[in-house]
Design a protein around this motif. Structure first.
Motif, short mmCIF file in Angstrom:
data_model
loop_
_atom_site.label_atom_id
_atom_site.label_comp_id
_atom_site.label_asym_id
_atom_site.label_seq_id
_atom_site.Cartn_x
_atom_site.Cartn_y
_atom_site.Cartn_z
N VAL A 182 16.06 21.23 -28.48
CA VAL A 182 14.68 21.11 -28.97
C VAL A 182 14.08 22.50 -29.07
O VAL A 182 14.67 23.48 -28.62
N SER A 183 12.90 22.58 -29.63
CA SER A 183 12.25 23.89 -29.75
C SER A 183 11.61 24.30 -28.43
O SER A 183 11.27 23.46 -27.59
N GLN A 184 11.44 25.59 -28.27
CA GLN A 184 10.75 26.11 -27.09
C GLN A 184 9.31 25.62 -27.07
O GLN A 184 8.75 25.35 -26.02
N GLN A 185 8.72 25.44 -28.25
CA GLN A 185 7.36 24.93 -28.34
C GLN A 185 7.27 23.50 -27.81
O GLN A 185 6.28 23.14 -27.17
N ALA A 186 8.30 22.70 -28.04
CA ALA A 186 8.31 21.33 -27.52
C ALA A 186 8.30 21.35 -26.00
O ALA A 186 7.53 20.62 -25.36
N PHE A 239 15.08 12.05 -21.73
CA PHE A 239 14.63 11.96 -20.35
C PHE A 239 15.75 12.23 -19.34
O PHE A 239 15.61 13.05 -18.43
N TYR A 240 16.87 11.54 -19.48
CA TYR A 240 17.99 11.73 -18.54
C TYR A 240 18.50 13.16 -18.58
O TYR A 240 18.75 13.77 -17.54
N ASN A 241 18.65 13.72 -19.77
CA ASN A 241 19.14 15.10 -19.90
C ASN A 241 18.20 16.09 -19.24
O ASN A 241 18.66 17.08 -18.65
N ILE A 242 16.91 15.86 -19.32
CA ILE A 242 15.95 16.74 -18.66
C ILE A 242 16.12 16.65 -17.15
O ILE A 242 16.15 17.67 -16.46
N CYS A 243 16.26 15.44 -16.63
CA CYS A 243 16.45 15.25 -15.19
C CYS A 243 17.68 16.00 -14.69
O CYS A 243 17.63 16.67 -13.65
N VAL A 244 18.76 15.88 -15.42
CA VAL A 244 20.00 16.57 -15.03
C VAL A 244 19.81 18.08 -15.12
O VAL A 244 20.18 18.82 -14.20
N LEU A 260 5.32 20.88 -20.70
CA LEU A 260 4.87 21.49 -19.44
C LEU A 260 3.36 21.61 -19.34
O LEU A 260 2.82 21.65 -18.24
N THR A 261 2.70 21.67 -20.48
CA THR A 261 1.24 21.78 -20.46
C THR A 261 0.56 20.43 -20.61
O THR A 261 -0.67 20.34 -20.61
N GLY A 262 1.35 19.36 -20.75
CA GLY A 262 0.79 18.03 -20.86
C GLY A 262 0.24 17.67 -22.22
O GLY A 262 -0.42 16.65 -22.39
N LYS A 263 0.56 18.48 -23.23
CA LYS A 263 0.09 18.20 -24.59
C LYS A 263 0.93 17.13 -25.29
O LYS A 263 0.50 16.54 -26.26
N SER A 264 2.13 16.93 -24.78
CA SER A 264 2.99 15.86 -25.29
C SER A 264 3.99 15.50 -24.20
O SER A 264 4.05 16.16 -23.15
N VAL A 265 4.76 14.47 -24.44
CA VAL A 265 5.81 14.07 -23.50
C VAL A 265 7.13 14.03 -24.25
O VAL A 265 7.16 13.80 -25.46
N PRO A 266 8.22 14.25 -23.54
CA PRO A 266 9.52 14.23 -24.20
C PRO A 266 9.89 12.82 -24.66
O PRO A 266 9.42 11.83 -24.10
N LYS A 267 10.72 12.76 -25.69
CA LYS A 267 11.23 11.48 -26.16
C LYS A 267 12.09 10.85 -25.07
O LYS A 267 12.76 11.54 -24.30
#
Length: 59
Positions: free
Chosen positions: A17-21, A37-42, A26-33
């Protein structure tokens, strides 16, 4: 930024994904798809529950 000390840029590259995403997550302006989710946790070495709590606290 997390337990493994990833930079936004490194996490974005690993997740495809983009660094902007990542910055928006991290700033709460959006949430990941949900598909990411699982990949972020890992990647950041957190439990799904901890990630959900963090996302909820930011809202």
């Amino acid at each position: 930024m997390n337990k493994k000390n990833y930079s936004e840029k490194r996490l974005a590259r690993e997740l495809g994904v983009s660094q902007q995403a990542v910055s928006k997550w991290l700033t709460g302006k959006s949430v990941p798809k949900l598909q990411l989710f699982y990949n972020i946790c890992v990647a950041v070495d957190v439990s799904p529950n901890d990630l959900l709590l963090w996302l909820e606290d930011d809202r």
